[in-house]
Write an enzyme that holds these catalytic residues in place. Sequence first.
Site, PDB file in Angstrom:
ATOM      1  CE1 TYR A  14      -4.007  -2.086   0.434  1.00  0.00           C
ATOM      2  CE2 TYR A  14      -2.601  -3.342   1.928  1.00  0.00           C
ATOM      3  CZ  TYR A  14      -3.754  -3.239   1.169  1.00  0.00           C
ATOM      4  OH  TYR A  14      -4.649  -4.265   1.134  1.00  0.00           O
TER       5      TYR A  14
ATOM      6  CG  ASN B 248     -11.090  -2.580  -8.284  1.00  0.00           C
ATOM      7  OD1 ASN B 248     -11.635  -2.044  -9.241  1.00  0.00           O
ATOM      8  ND2 ASN B 248     -10.223  -3.590  -8.406  1.00  0.00           N
TER       9      ASN B 248
ATOM     10  CB  CYS C  96      -7.427  -3.958  -5.905  1.00  0.00           C
ATOM     11  SG  CYS C  96      -8.883  -4.970  -5.920  1.00  0.00           S
ATOM     12  CG  HIS C  97      -5.716  -9.773  -7.198  1.00  0.00           C
ATOM     13  ND1 HIS C  97      -6.377  -9.183  -8.257  1.00  0.00           N
ATOM     14  CD2 HIS C  97      -4.751 -10.564  -7.768  1.00  0.00           C
ATOM     15  CE1 HIS C  97      -5.853  -9.604  -9.395  1.00  0.00           C
ATOM     16  NE2 HIS C  97      -4.847 -10.436  -9.128  1.00  0.00           N
TER      17      HIS C  97
ATOM     18  CD  GLU D 260      -2.353 -12.284 -10.881  1.00  0.00           C
ATOM     19  OE1 GLU D 260      -1.332 -11.590 -10.734  1.00  0.00           O
ATOM     20  OE2 GLU D 260      -3.492 -11.808 -11.041  1.00  0.00           O
TER      21      GLU D 260
END
Lengths: 202, 168
Positions: free
Chosen positions: A130, A153, A161-162, A188
């Site tokens: 962040y 979001n 945003c993850h 991912e």
Amino acid sequence: MQNPELPTPSASEWKRAHEALMSSFDSVRVYYGWIDAPFGKMFLARTHRGLCLASFRRSEDALVDDLEKHELLPEKAGSELDRERRQFDEYFKGKRKRFQLPVDIRWGTAFQRQVLEAANEIRFGECECYTNVAERIGRPKAQRAVGNALGQNPVAIVIPCHRVVASGGGMGGYTGGLDVKRALMEIEGIDPADGVHERREH
Amino acid sequence: MPGKARFAEILESYQKEIYRYAFRMTGNPEDAADLLQDTFLRAFRAFPRLPKDANHRAWLYRIAHRQILNHFRSERLRGTSPIDVAADVHDANGHPDDLSETRRLARALGRVVRDLTPRQRTALLLKKYEGLPYRDVAEILGMSQENARAQVYQAMKKVRNGLKREES
């Protein structure tokens, strides 16, 4: 006595009027539907500008309520969401690293949009804390506000945003639930326990 | 249907009868199509503020009525003819033998209706042709039920007399 018949529009006059009426709603029409994600049902919605909603764990009623509050006219999608469905499906199967979809995020504040645009620069398989995102938008002390903006979001996954996690290597928060965030990170190959990767300059 | 009505359902349910009403009020398919769009776009914008238990049909007619009055006003200012209800009648179910009589009667009625005031015309169409209760007709016209009954009564009287004149 029965009322004598008054002039009535012909079928072709009605058809023209109906088509004109329907097209007058094009700019506010929003198509919505859902896909089966590995972690459950996910709702999608798109306007003529682009994808405006990708969210988890909501009822159809709550979704339609939200869309109507935004002065949109919700309509259940048929093939209108095919492109979006296909790209999400490819992403969940690990075959897509980048979404190629226009998004419609006009409802957020300028700050929220700025945060989302910054989050959108984090690449597949990478993560950022962040604080980094806050620094990148020139608001280094606004980590909490950044977290809140990411929590709002509207198009989860597409704006990733993850991929934003806590500074100490923790997961951070996620509006869709930490189990969903974990599942997306697995897709991912992101492991926040390995520590936060600094965003590479490309 | 779970929860409150959705605007899409209201749009689907009432667009045809609102168009018919606008068509009969204006006698012109293009004006009626414009009024149909104006009515539903206004309704759409106002819908989020509409109480959950609202009478959607009466609400739409109220909006349509205001749009039609504005339309007549602007037509008057432009100096064009406000209505021409004597348009052709389309009776898909009519037998060929009845068609000419139906058409003749409709044209005569169109001419007579043209002479009614907009309020009388609205009251007549809503009560006698669209089957709305007096409570709704009164609400749409912004008047008491007694006054709405009087409008319908006056309209019927004028129509009867007018048709007699047409016959003679």
